[in-house]
Design an enzyme around this catalytic site. Structure first.
Site, PDB file in Angstrom:
ATOM      1  N   GLU A  58       0.840  -1.200   0.000  1.00  0.00           N
ATOM      2  CA  GLU A  58       0.000   0.000   0.000  1.00  0.00           C
ATOM      3  C   GLU A  58       0.874   1.248   0.000  1.00  0.00           C
ATOM      4  O   GLU A  58       2.012   1.229   0.489  1.00  0.00           O
ATOM      5  CB  GLU A  58      -0.886  -0.022   1.263  1.00  0.00           C
ATOM      6  CG  GLU A  58      -1.776   1.218   1.392  1.00  0.00           C
ATOM      7  CD  GLU A  58      -2.836   1.099   2.487  1.00  0.00           C
ATOM      8  OE1 GLU A  58      -2.770   0.139   3.281  1.00  0.00           O
ATOM      9  OE2 GLU A  58      -3.722   1.971   2.528  1.00  0.00           O
ATOM     10  N   ASN A 205     -12.387  -1.137  -0.687  1.00  0.00           N
ATOM     11  CA  ASN A 205     -11.659  -1.695   0.457  1.00  0.00           C
ATOM     12  C   ASN A 205     -12.268  -1.160   1.753  1.00  0.00           C
ATOM     13  O   ASN A 205     -12.488   0.058   1.878  1.00  0.00           O
ATOM     14  CB  ASN A 205     -10.181  -1.268   0.387  1.00  0.00           C
ATOM     15  CG  ASN A 205      -9.437  -1.605   1.683  1.00  0.00           C
ATOM     16  OD1 ASN A 205      -9.084  -2.757   1.918  1.00  0.00           O
ATOM     17  ND2 ASN A 205      -9.205  -0.599   2.525  1.00  0.00           N
ATOM     18  N   GLU A 206     -12.534  -2.018   2.668  1.00  0.00           N
ATOM     19  CA  GLU A 206     -13.055  -1.634   3.988  1.00  0.00           C
ATOM     20  C   GLU A 206     -14.105  -0.520   3.862  1.00  0.00           C
ATOM     21  O   GLU A 206     -14.004   0.531   4.495  1.00  0.00           O
ATOM     22  CB  GLU A 206     -11.912  -1.225   4.936  1.00  0.00           C
ATOM     23  CG  GLU A 206     -10.978  -2.394   5.222  1.00  0.00           C
ATOM     24  CD  GLU A 206     -10.082  -2.235   6.442  1.00  0.00           C
ATOM     25  OE1 GLU A 206     -10.010  -1.146   7.025  1.00  0.00           O
ATOM     26  OE2 GLU A 206      -9.449  -3.238   6.823  1.00  0.00           O
ATOM     27  N   TYR A 273      -6.787  -8.887  11.563  1.00  0.00           N
ATOM     28  CA  TYR A 273      -5.442  -8.626  12.081  1.00  0.00           C
ATOM     29  C   TYR A 273      -5.285  -9.239  13.463  1.00  0.00           C
ATOM     30  O   TYR A 273      -6.233  -9.291  14.239  1.00  0.00           O
ATOM     31  CB  TYR A 273      -5.187  -7.115  12.173  1.00  0.00           C
ATOM     32  CG  TYR A 273      -4.885  -6.478  10.830  1.00  0.00           C
ATOM     33  CD1 TYR A 273      -3.607  -6.524  10.302  1.00  0.00           C
ATOM     34  CD2 TYR A 273      -5.880  -5.838  10.090  1.00  0.00           C
ATOM     35  CE1 TYR A 273      -3.312  -5.946   9.070  1.00  0.00           C
ATOM     36  CE2 TYR A 273      -5.598  -5.262   8.860  1.00  0.00           C
ATOM     37  CZ  TYR A 273      -4.314  -5.323   8.356  1.00  0.00           C
ATOM     38  OH  TYR A 273      -4.026  -4.759   7.135  1.00  0.00           O
ATOM     39  N   GLU A 329      -6.187  -9.101   3.870  1.00  0.00           N
ATOM     40  CA  GLU A 329      -5.332  -8.400   4.838  1.00  0.00           C
ATOM     41  C   GLU A 329      -5.286  -9.235   6.110  1.00  0.00           C
ATOM     42  O   GLU A 329      -6.332  -9.490   6.724  1.00  0.00           O
ATOM     43  CB  GLU A 329      -5.859  -6.987   5.147  1.00  0.00           C
ATOM     44  CG  GLU A 329      -5.626  -6.012   4.012  1.00  0.00           C
ATOM     45  CD  GLU A 329      -5.981  -4.570   4.357  1.00  0.00           C
ATOM     46  OE1 GLU A 329      -5.870  -4.172   5.520  1.00  0.00           O
ATOM     47  OE2 GLU A 329      -6.395  -3.851   3.416  1.00  0.00           O
ATOM     48  N   GLN A 378       2.135  -6.065   5.625  1.00  0.00           N
ATOM     49  CA  GLN A 378       2.299  -5.755   4.227  1.00  0.00           C
ATOM     50  C   GLN A 378       3.692  -6.196   3.770  1.00  0.00           C
ATOM     51  O   GLN A 378       4.467  -6.669   4.588  1.00  0.00           O
ATOM     52  CB  GLN A 378       2.095  -4.274   3.999  1.00  0.00           C
ATOM     53  CG  GLN A 378       0.691  -3.783   4.414  1.00  0.00           C
ATOM     54  CD  GLN A 378       0.364  -2.393   3.870  1.00  0.00           C
ATOM     55  OE1 GLN A 378       1.112  -1.785   3.128  1.00  0.00           O
ATOM     56  NE2 GLN A 378      -0.790  -1.874   4.267  1.00  0.00           N
TER      57      GLN A 378
END
Ligand code: AHR
Length: 527
Positions: A58, A205-206, A273, A329, A378
């Site tokens: 990103e 995204n999100e 996460y 992610e 990432q």
């Protein structure tokens, strides 16, 4: 006389060795092993998509600029402006796919600002990541040429939060259309004759958070609208709906129950996460105790349940499993390294992170019937990175080594593997001490990956290969370390790296393995 004595000694030795072998066999068969892995070599559970071993880069902190992109005129060796050391390291682990340009950045990104002569590209504010000025020097051509150099697929995340349907439709045409069209001709004017044929397109995204703070119901309407204009152009593309965060089952249900939404996509994403203890204090990547070690691993294991529950919703509406679940992610998220910009999410990476990576990859393998892609967050200098850079120096993190060890599972066939093991208990709480997955590749080689979550105790594990008469040969690699927080630094880049593993005994169709504390292992078995 001397000859007689020599023969006697040799005979004695043969008898002793035979006795040891018989004793070992008796031991293996008579002993009750508290840690046992049964690998059913004849029970195939589907193909492990290579895309499970995917990545994410990103425009955030030092991931793109400084991490990947140094520019063609840099003293740092590069190919087309991207660091050569990273390109080579990605080829070594057979990196299958890279997701770009975000993350939260994706829903602020206007791709047209990132094409054409670099000096003419308009700058923008990177609103989510420190409000730094983004000069747009790394754009569509730079990213897609980089993927070509690595030999991997590209996954582009489209802008739904602040972009238009036309903008995304034009991007697809620019990248994938081979004919005589306005966007294809603009691409040619910018120096690229042939389309890149990008397969993976994210529809936002999100969008429940940084991608527009939408409700699930509102997003589903937008999804159908945007997806309609993301045309295939003969590429065979995968449209990926923005999926839920962690255990937001309502978001998954809302997408899946809508027949038109289902028809318009090929996949749904999921973000989870590993965070302990709270978002406001996530602990240090390197300065931690067993309390934090246990907490992080316990939270990592929750991935299994989250996938199971989302899969159960998907199974109700898509029993043939046409729609993939893309965990695009995942990884550890700690407090940033002291003295670094809090918005840049720069963190170190220890043997604990290697075990987190091993556990997650084993979980994805074991759910390969539904999980078709996963992208660790990432790639460079951000969160659970595979690479850390400083000027012209680059180090491989313990997490990188896990991707290297586990690459044998890519596109292999998952084998039913049933693990029973002792608990790892800390402060009255328990989790399984071991973790595993097993696959068979096209040449019939069996690969078993194992993690020992216990930071203090090694585990003796009996592996039984059902459906195999006898094991011919076993080889292995292990990644372990002295301390719970052992890691690599620019001064000591090889502190944590894999070594040859020989702590196992083979008998008929069983292998007894001494799994060191806090370790990740890969075994290759010929039969
Ligand atoms: O990976 C960092 C951020 O985490 C991403 O930009 C966003 O999608 C997620 O919240």
């Amino acid at each position: 006389m001397a000859l007689k004595n020599e023969v006697k000694i040799i005979l004695q030795k043969i008898i002793i060795v035979s006795l040891i072998l018989v004793f070992n066999t008796i031991l293996i068969y008579s002993k009750d092993y508290p840690n046992k892995l049964i690998v059913n070599v004849d029970i195939e559970k589907g193909k492990i998509s290579r895309y499970i071993y995917g990545h994410f880069a990103e425009h955030l902190g030092r991931c793109i600029y400084d991490g990947l992109w140094v520019g063609e005129s840099s003293n740092v060796p590069n190919i087309g402006g991207v660091r050569k050391d990273i390109i080579e390291a990605l080829k070594k682990i057979k990196a299958p796919v890279i997701r770009w340009p975000g993350g939260c950045f994706a829903d602020t990104y206007h791709w047209m600002d990132g094409i054409g002569p670099r000096e003419l590209r308009p700058p923008m504010i990177n609103i989510f990541w420190g409000e730094v000025i983004e000069d747009n020097h790394f754009g569509t051509h730079e990213f897609l040429n980089f993927c070509e150099e690595v030999g991997c697929d590209a996954y582009i995340s489209g802008n739904v939060g602040s972009g238009t349907v036309k903008e995304l439709a034009d991007w697809v045409e620019y990248v994938n259309f081979d004919g005589n069209s306005p966007m294809a001709n603009l691409r040619r004017k910018n120096g690229r004759e042939k389309p890149w044929n990008v397969k993976f397109w994210g529809i936002g995204n999100e969008n429940w958070g940084c991608g527009g703070n939408m409700t699930a119901e509102y997003y589903v309407d937008l999804l159908k609208r945007f997806a309609t204009y993301v045309r295939d152009y003969g590429v065979g593309i995968t449209r990926i709906a923005c999926g839920p965060n962690s255990s937001n089952y309502h978001w998954m249900e809302t997408i899946m129950r809508d027949g038109r939404a289902r028809k318009s996509i090929q996949a749904v994403s999921l973000h989870y996460y590993t965070v302990f203890e709270s978002w406001s204090n996530k602990g240090s990547a390197t300065d931690f105790t067993e309390y934090h070690w246990f907490g992080i691993l316990e939270r990592t294991l929750r991935m299994d349940d989250i996938i199971k529950r989302h899969s159960a919703i998907m199974d109700r509406y898509d029993p043939d499993r046409r729609i993939g679940l893309m965990v695009d992610e995942w990884g550890t998220w700690y407090n940033v390294e002291p003295g670094t910009n809090p918005s840049f999410l720069y963190q170190q990476n220890t043997i604990r992170d290697a075990i987190v990576a091993g556990i997650n990859l084993d979980i994805f393998n074991n759910h390969c019937e539904r999980v078709k892609m996963a992208n660790i967050a990432q790639l460079v200098n951000v969160l659970q990175a595979l690479f850390l850079t400083k000027g012209d120096k680059m180090i491989l993190t313990p997490t990188y080594h896990v991707f290297d060890m586990y690459k044998v599972h890519q596109d292999a066939t998952l084998l039913l593997n049933e693990l029973s093991c002792e608990e790892y208990t800390y402060d009255g709480k328990s989790i399984p001490s071991l973790n595993s997955s097993a696959s068979k590749d096209d040449n019939g080689l069996i690969h078993i990956t194992l993690c020992n979550l216990d930071p203090k105790n090694k585990k003796e594990l009996l592996i039984e290969l059902r459906g195999v008469k006898s094991v011919k040969e076993v080889s292995g690699k292990v990644l372990t370390a002295k301390e719970m927080n052992s890691h690599n630094t620019f001064d000591n880049p090889d502190n944590v790296k894999p070594t040859v593993f020989r702590d196992f005994k083979v008998k008929n169709n069983t292998v007894v393995v001494d799994v060191p504390s806090k370790s990740v292992i890969v075994l290759e078995i010929k039969r």
